[in-house]
Motif scaffolding. Structure first.
Motif: not given
Length: 317
Positions: A240-246, A249-256
């Protein structure tokens, strides 16, 4: 006030000096490699001419210690321990021998002193001190030993005229280059800002403005001594922390990333996975009980503010 900040050239020291100087205080930084006005040389281990800065000061905020953003080799862990213990000890000696000792000594510590856990938050009264958790790397206990030794130097220092507070600080989030937020944003922009090892581990953090305000609050409150958690009241799981950061900053996807991928990435970055994988579910019980109100209690709002200010700084340049 005259405020002395041993070890004040890193990210947290930069945050503090900037804010306290802007508020009109005289700020002196003790540094092994002084480069700027207001920085005075010291070695972090022995008494020297720098003790004149302590004598007659109002507040000491000791931040000295080797950065934890490194590989946790035996040599680096020993340097982390020695740099913290020796600097805290010599600051205590300087205060003890001062003709006019400071009224308050705020000694940096760390939220890492608490156990890796998911079941309940750690406050100062009921929190579980780490070091004996099952199923975690054995060297994690050394980080807890460092925190305990750090705080022990504060507790045993013979400074009867100086109130002492151990700052069990979570990650201080600021838009400064080289800080933890800077690293996380770079990973996010590369598409690597997803959950690590499932992302259930809790992240404790504090916005730079609330960190500074908490320092000012603790300096002013004569009734608070001992260990105090400096962390926002709403720690959240890493995913959830990284989702909120993405989102900020307008980055829709973060690879696990799996645990072994995190190990490989940490090796390349010359860092350590404890910083990512340990669940630090820390809450500021004593600050809240004392009436401290956070300006940024929730991470999504804090992340929006920090990213917006970072973009503003870059636009100005």
């Amino acid at each position: 006030m005259k405020i002395v900040i041993p070890g004040g050239t890193g990210q947290v020291g930069t945050v503090l000096k900037r804010a306290l100087s802007a508020a009109g205080h005289e700020v002196v930084v003790l540094s092994r490699r002084p480069r700027r006005p207001g920085e005075v040389p010291w070695d972090g281990a022995t008494l020297g001419p720098w003790v004149r800065e302590i004598d007659g000061s109002d507040l000491v905020v000791n931040l000295a210690g080797r950065s934890v953003n490194c590989r946790y080799t035996p040599a680096n862990l020993r340097e982390m321990m020695d740099s913290r213990v020796h600097s805290a000890r010599v600051v205590g000696e300087a205060i003890a021998t001062a003709a006019r000792p400071p009224r308050v000594w705020l000694q940096m510590s760390t939220a890492t002193v608490y156990a890796h856990r998911f079941d309940a938050p750690n406050d100062e009264a009921t929190g579980v001190i780490g070091g004996t958790e099952p199923d975690v790397p054995a060297y994690w206990s050394y980080s807890v030993d460092i925190a305990k030794a750090w705080e022990r130097e504060l507790e045993t220092a013979g400074t009867p005229r100086t109130r002492k507070v151990a700052l069990r600080a979570a990650m201080v989030m600021s838009p400064d280059r080289g800080g933890v937020l800077d690293v996380l944003l770079r990973l996010s922009r590369l598409g690597l800002g997803g959950p690590v090892a499932g992302g259930a581990q809790y992240v404790s953090w504090i916005h730079e403005h609330d960190f500074v305000r908490a320092v000012e609050f603790l300096a002013a409150r004569d009734d608070i001594a001992g260990a105090v958690n400096l962390a926002a009241p709403a720690p959240l799981p890493h995913r959830a922390f990284m989702r909120a950061l993405r989102t900020a900053c307008g980055v829709p996807v973060g690879l696990p990333a799996t645990r072994w991928m995190a190990e490989a990435g940490a090796f390349v970055l010359r860092s350590d996975t404890e910083l990512l994988l340990k669940s630090r579910r820390v809450v500021p019980g004593r600050l809240l009980d004392a009436g401290f109100a956070f300006d940024h209690p929730d991470w999504p709002d804090a992340a929006d503010d920090l990213v917006r200010r970072l973009r503003g700084r870059r636009a100005d340049h």
